[in-house]
Each structure stands twice: as structure tokens, then as C-alpha cells.
Design a protein around this motif. Sequence first.
Motif, PDB file in Angstrom:
ATOM      1  N   SER A 146      39.736  38.690  36.603  1.00 43.21           N
ATOM      2  CA  SER A 146      40.914  38.578  37.465  1.00 43.21           C
ATOM      3  C   SER A 146      40.503  37.797  38.696  1.00 43.21           C
ATOM      4  O   SER A 146      39.312  37.662  39.002  1.00 43.21           O
ATOM      5  CB  SER A 146      41.440  39.964  37.867  1.00 43.21           C
ATOM      6  OG  SER A 146      40.481  40.635  38.670  1.00 43.21           O
ATOM      7  N   ALA A 147      41.483  37.306  39.426  1.00 44.54           N
ATOM      8  CA  ALA A 147      41.190  36.549  40.637  1.00 44.54           C
ATOM      9  C   ALA A 147      40.482  37.423  41.670  1.00 44.54           C
ATOM     10  O   ALA A 147      39.532  36.977  42.329  1.00 44.54           O
ATOM     11  CB  ALA A 147      42.481  35.982  41.219  1.00 44.54           C
ATOM     12  N   ASP A 148      40.927  38.678  41.819  1.00 42.26           N
ATOM     13  CA  ASP A 148      40.316  39.537  42.825  1.00 42.26           C
ATOM     14  C   ASP A 148      38.887  39.898  42.453  1.00 42.26           C
ATOM     15  O   ASP A 148      38.028  40.039  43.333  1.00 42.26           O
ATOM     16  CB  ASP A 148      41.160  40.794  43.064  1.00 42.26           C
ATOM     17  CG  ASP A 148      41.554  41.500  41.792  1.00 42.26           C
ATOM     18  OD1 ASP A 148      42.252  40.896  40.975  1.00 42.26           O
ATOM     19  OD2 ASP A 148      41.164  42.672  41.615  1.00 42.26           O
ATOM     20  N   GLN A 149      38.582  40.035  41.163  1.00 45.41           N
ATOM     21  CA  GLN A 149      37.198  40.302  40.766  1.00 45.41           C
ATOM     22  C   GLN A 149      36.303  39.113  41.092  1.00 45.41           C
ATOM     23  O   GLN A 149      35.174  39.269  41.559  1.00 45.41           O
ATOM     24  CB  GLN A 149      37.110  40.616  39.268  1.00 45.41           C
ATOM     25  CG  GLN A 149      35.698  40.964  38.825  1.00 45.41           C
ATOM     26  CD  GLN A 149      35.583  41.115  37.320  1.00 45.41           C
ATOM     27  OE1 GLN A 149      35.734  40.163  36.573  1.00 45.41           O
ATOM     28  NE2 GLN A 149      35.333  42.346  36.875  1.00 45.41           N
ATOM     29  N   THR A 150      36.804  37.911  40.862  1.00 42.17           N
ATOM     30  CA  THR A 150      36.034  36.709  41.171  1.00 42.17           C
ATOM     31  C   THR A 150      35.683  36.664  42.646  1.00 42.17           C
ATOM     32  O   THR A 150      34.525  36.420  43.022  1.00 42.17           O
ATOM     33  CB  THR A 150      36.832  35.452  40.775  1.00 42.17           C
ATOM     34  OG1 THR A 150      37.099  35.495  39.369  1.00 42.17           O
ATOM     35  CG2 THR A 150      36.059  34.185  41.110  1.00 42.17           C
ATOM     36  N   LEU A 151      36.660  36.911  43.510  1.00 42.22           N
ATOM     37  CA  LEU A 151      36.425  36.803  44.943  1.00 42.22           C
ATOM     38  C   LEU A 151      35.551  37.940  45.469  1.00 42.22           C
ATOM     39  O   LEU A 151      34.747  37.738  46.386  1.00 42.22           O
ATOM     40  CB  LEU A 151      37.746  36.749  45.693  1.00 42.22           C
ATOM     41  CG  LEU A 151      38.566  35.474  45.449  1.00 42.22           C
ATOM     42  CD1 LEU A 151      39.833  35.488  46.275  1.00 42.22           C
ATOM     43  CD2 LEU A 151      37.742  34.228  45.767  1.00 42.22           C
ATOM     44  N   LYS A 152      35.684  39.135  44.911  1.00 44.28           N
ATOM     45  CA  LYS A 152      34.789  40.210  45.328  1.00 44.28           C
ATOM     46  C   LYS A 152      33.350  39.891  44.930  1.00 44.28           C
ATOM     47  O   LYS A 152      32.402  40.177  45.677  1.00 44.28           O
ATOM     48  CB  LYS A 152      35.214  41.551  44.720  1.00 44.28           C
ATOM     49  CG  LYS A 152      34.320  42.712  45.183  1.00 44.28           C
ATOM     50  CD  LYS A 152      34.792  44.049  44.687  1.00 44.28           C
ATOM     51  CE  LYS A 152      33.871  45.156  45.173  1.00 44.28           C
ATOM     52  NZ  LYS A 152      34.296  46.497  44.703  1.00 44.28           N
ATOM     53  N   THR A 153      33.179  39.283  43.762  1.00 40.51           N
ATOM     54  CA  THR A 153      31.843  38.903  43.324  1.00 40.51           C
ATOM     55  C   THR A 153      31.261  37.835  44.241  1.00 40.51           C
ATOM     56  O   THR A 153      30.059  37.825  44.532  1.00 40.51           O
ATOM     57  CB  THR A 153      31.877  38.405  41.868  1.00 40.51           C
ATOM     58  OG1 THR A 153      32.472  39.418  41.043  1.00 40.51           O
ATOM     59  CG2 THR A 153      30.480  38.115  41.352  1.00 40.51           C
ATOM     60  N   VAL A 154      32.098  36.913  44.726  1.00 41.93           N
ATOM     61  CA  VAL A 154      31.655  35.929  45.707  1.00 41.93           C
ATOM     62  C   VAL A 154      31.090  36.626  46.935  1.00 41.93           C
ATOM     63  O   VAL A 154      30.006  36.291  47.433  1.00 41.93           O
ATOM     64  CB  VAL A 154      32.815  34.988  46.115  1.00 41.93           C
ATOM     65  CG1 VAL A 154      32.457  34.179  47.351  1.00 41.93           C
ATOM     66  CG2 VAL A 154      33.174  34.049  44.982  1.00 41.93           C
TER      67      VAL A 154
END
Length: 534
Positions: A234-242
Motif C-alpha cells: 500500500s502507499a502508506d506502507q511504502t512511506l512508513k518503510t521510507v
Amino acid sequence: MAGNFAQLFQLDDDQTSFRLLETQGSSSLVAGGRDFTLVPTQILTNLIRTAFSDVSHLFRSAHLQQLRSILDDPEASSNDRFVALELLKNAVISSEGMFPSCQDTGTAMVIGKKGESLLIDGDMHDSICDGISQTWQTRNLRFSQMAPLTMYEERNTGTNLPAQIEIEAVQGDRLDLLCIAKGGGSANKTFLFQETRRLLEPDRLLAFLDEKIRTLGTTACPPYHLAIVVGGLSADQTLKTVKLASTKALDHLPTTGDAYGGAFRDVELEQRVLALTQSMGLGAQFGGKYFCHDVRVIRLPRHGGSLPVGLGVGCSADRQIKARIDKQGAWLEALEIDPARFLPEASFDSTHAVRIELDCSMIAVREQLSALKVSTPVLLSGKMIVARDLVHAELAKRLASGEPLPPYFCNHPIYYAGPARTPKGFASGSFGPTTAARMDPYMSDFQAAGGALVTIAKGNRARNVVESCKRHAGFYLGSVGGTAAVLGRDCIREIETIDFQEFGMEAVFKIRVKDFPAFVVIDDKGNDFFSIAH
């Protein structure tokens, strides 16, 4: 249905060095034939308070070593070395505990995992918030959180709350936390791009990253810890991983993928991207090699019809710290308490910097600057006006209604900044520059009205500012981002509130500075350092 399911993030054992804070207070509890550790809320509150106090003033040793490596690198530019030395000096001053490393002392974030066999004897959320509030109320920090009263009206909460708190329930008997103080400048340099499978070709991906990394600019105070995430469920998972990657929390991931979709680091691509950033010419804010300290590239699984790509940075105020509670007590990551050991034996030679006297007419100040090339380092001495977002918005309204700009806005250089709390016995608290680009929409009108003809802040500016400076014989000087403690303690000698006192840290201040370091970024001839560097 029973089964073995691979974890998305399969991390090796954490080798972090911790120091023990407390051993007393927790107790053992047996229930349902199982052993539990019962932790009073005060232990958690004390741990959080100490964590955010430490991270406001101290850095990891590895981060400081990277700054020292710039000084030792013969390929580093003189401006790279100047910035690195200023950042090391800033770390030394900050470590004394009075001046935080950055005036933007950040949004408090707590991300963690709580084992099911460890119990908090009370409200975990309130205990964490209590620790955060105590830190910001008792240290020389700045309250940054704005509460929306309506869609258009806001008020500072005065506590630096609310905080971002995310605690995951896991198996085990300990509580592991990552405490982050995230400033607005680096948070604003977090981006999501919705791409397609076509991007997953080596040359195409590298070209894409080259284009996007250049858009980061220098407003978030490089050298950066750059984080790139390709994929995500998901988009939010990508950004949290960043975010996690930028804090080095995912450094111990595997370096190869598997058929179960586990996350991994692509260390080969990390080195290629790092080399790419070194060739861009932006350097550590004002030209050179060190736009980034390092790069982390994380590959995640994805839905077949979606390819999110995340990009973000950790800035020179590299503020994160690990905390832990287990049966033995409360533990905190050991940050570097002696940053002075990273300073070179001989001080950096800054004699190539040009001294600029500000206590004269603006015509005379601009004549001094007009003789210099962009990227020239300068040392400013004299009076400046401090004004930022709220003041610019209010003055723009007055100008539009036919009122003139106030004389102070026309007769002095304008520094975009907002101070942290002033320690007892000093003229100023930490007082570093804020992002220049937020004031860009006002520049043409202000300069046409005779104001803001010399501005000082951090980062690159829009084309309209370059054109306005050429039209009105104006200048933009870039201050060294990430050196708020140095500026507050050593450069700012006097501070006086002269207008808009109701705006708090965003009021108009008159300050007197001595040897305030900056660089000529935009001149009166239409030259822009960042355009040249690109």
C-alpha cells in the motif's frame, strides 16, 4: 488454519549498544500458568522523557564519523568541509545540553513493538505522551504542533503534542521502541510516486531516481541519509518503510529476495545511487560531493497492478534513538557524549570567507555582495530582521490594501527563522534557518516595494525569485542548515521582539549577529547557484 507465514521484515539480531537507566519498579506476575512482567507507567514515562532529551542534544557516533570523513576526504570541496565542520561544532555545543541541535525540535514519533508477556500497568499512550510533554516543557525546545480550530484557523498546542504513536503487538517479553524527533524540513522531503512495472529495468530505474533525487534540493539540510523504497502493499506502507529506512532501523534486512515476498536491501543499487548523488555537484548544501552521507534502498513486494516508489531523507539533525524495557529494566541507546573527539586537531581555515558589514545602508550592503560570485562564503556582522511565514502573509495583506512595508523590512536583511527557547544567561536559543521556498510567492511584490532585498535562509528558491533579484538588485544568501546551536550560542549576540509579538516564535525579531556564516546563492545579475550546480 495453521501454517508458517514468513515475516515481511526479517531482521537480524540488533547489535545496538544500550545503557541501563532503571532496574527497580517492575514486578513478576503469574496468570493462567504464564509468567508476565508488570511495568509501572512511570518507568515508561521516564524512559520516553530521557529518550527525547538525549536525542535533542546527542547524535549516534556513526553519524558524527561520517561528518569527520568529509573533512578527511581530499575529493571533498572546500564548501563540503566548511559545512561538515560547522555541523561537528554544532554537535559539540548541542551535547552540552542547553542548545538543541536544531531549532526545529520536531514532531515526536514513537514506533514500537510490545511483547505479549510484558504488561504496562496503566495507559501506555498517556504514559508516552506524558514523557514527551515533560521533555518539551523542561528543555530549551520549541513547540511545533498546530491544532486546527477550524479548517483555516490554527493555534499552537503549547505542549508539542499530539505525538505520532504506533505500537504493534508481538510475541515476546519486552517493549522495543524507536523514538524519532522529525523536523518539518526533512518531513517535507518525503515523496510517493505511483509507477508501473516498466520502471523495473536497471537503466530506467536509475534514470528515474536521478531525476527525482535532484528535486530534493538542499532545504532539508544535507548531507542526507537518503532512503528509497521500491514496492509496497500500500502507499502508506511504502512511506512508513521510507521513514524507518532513513533511521537505519532496517539495516539488518536480508540482501536478497525470496519467493515469500520478504523485504530486502539492494546494497549494489545503494552504491550506484550514492555515486550518482556525488556527481550531482550539489554537495553538502553549497557545492561539492557530499549531497548524501549514504543511501538505503529497500525492495518490497507489491500488487501486480501497482508499483509505489517512496523517497525520503534523514537530515543533518539525525534524531532517532532506540529504547527498551525488559525484565532487567529500562534501556536506552547509547548516543555519543563526546562529539569533540571527531573534530580535527587544526581548525578549518575560513579565511577565504568574505566579511560583510550589515550596519550600513542596504545600498552599501548590496554593493558588497554584488562584487562576489555565487557560492562565495561570507561572514555577516550587524543587524538583521527575523521574519517568516505568518509575518509574510500578514505583510502581503497590508501591501495589497495599499499600505507600505514597515521600514524595518526595507532597511535590513531578512532572515527566515524561528528560535527555540533561550537558555538562561544567553542572548538566544538555537536559531537556525528555515526553508526559503515557503516565502517565494511574496518576493516579487516585496522587492518591488523596496523590501526583502537581501534574504537569508536555507535551500533553493523558485525561478521567480531569481528574476526578481535581477530586476530589483536583490540577493539571496544560503545559511548552513543544521547548525542552529552554533548560530544561537556563538553568532547571535542580541535579540529583540519588534512586531507581531502575538505570533510567538514567528514574531518579528531584530537580531545582532557576529560572523554569521552564509553563502551567496542568488545574485543581482540573475545567477543562481542551484541552477549552475544542476
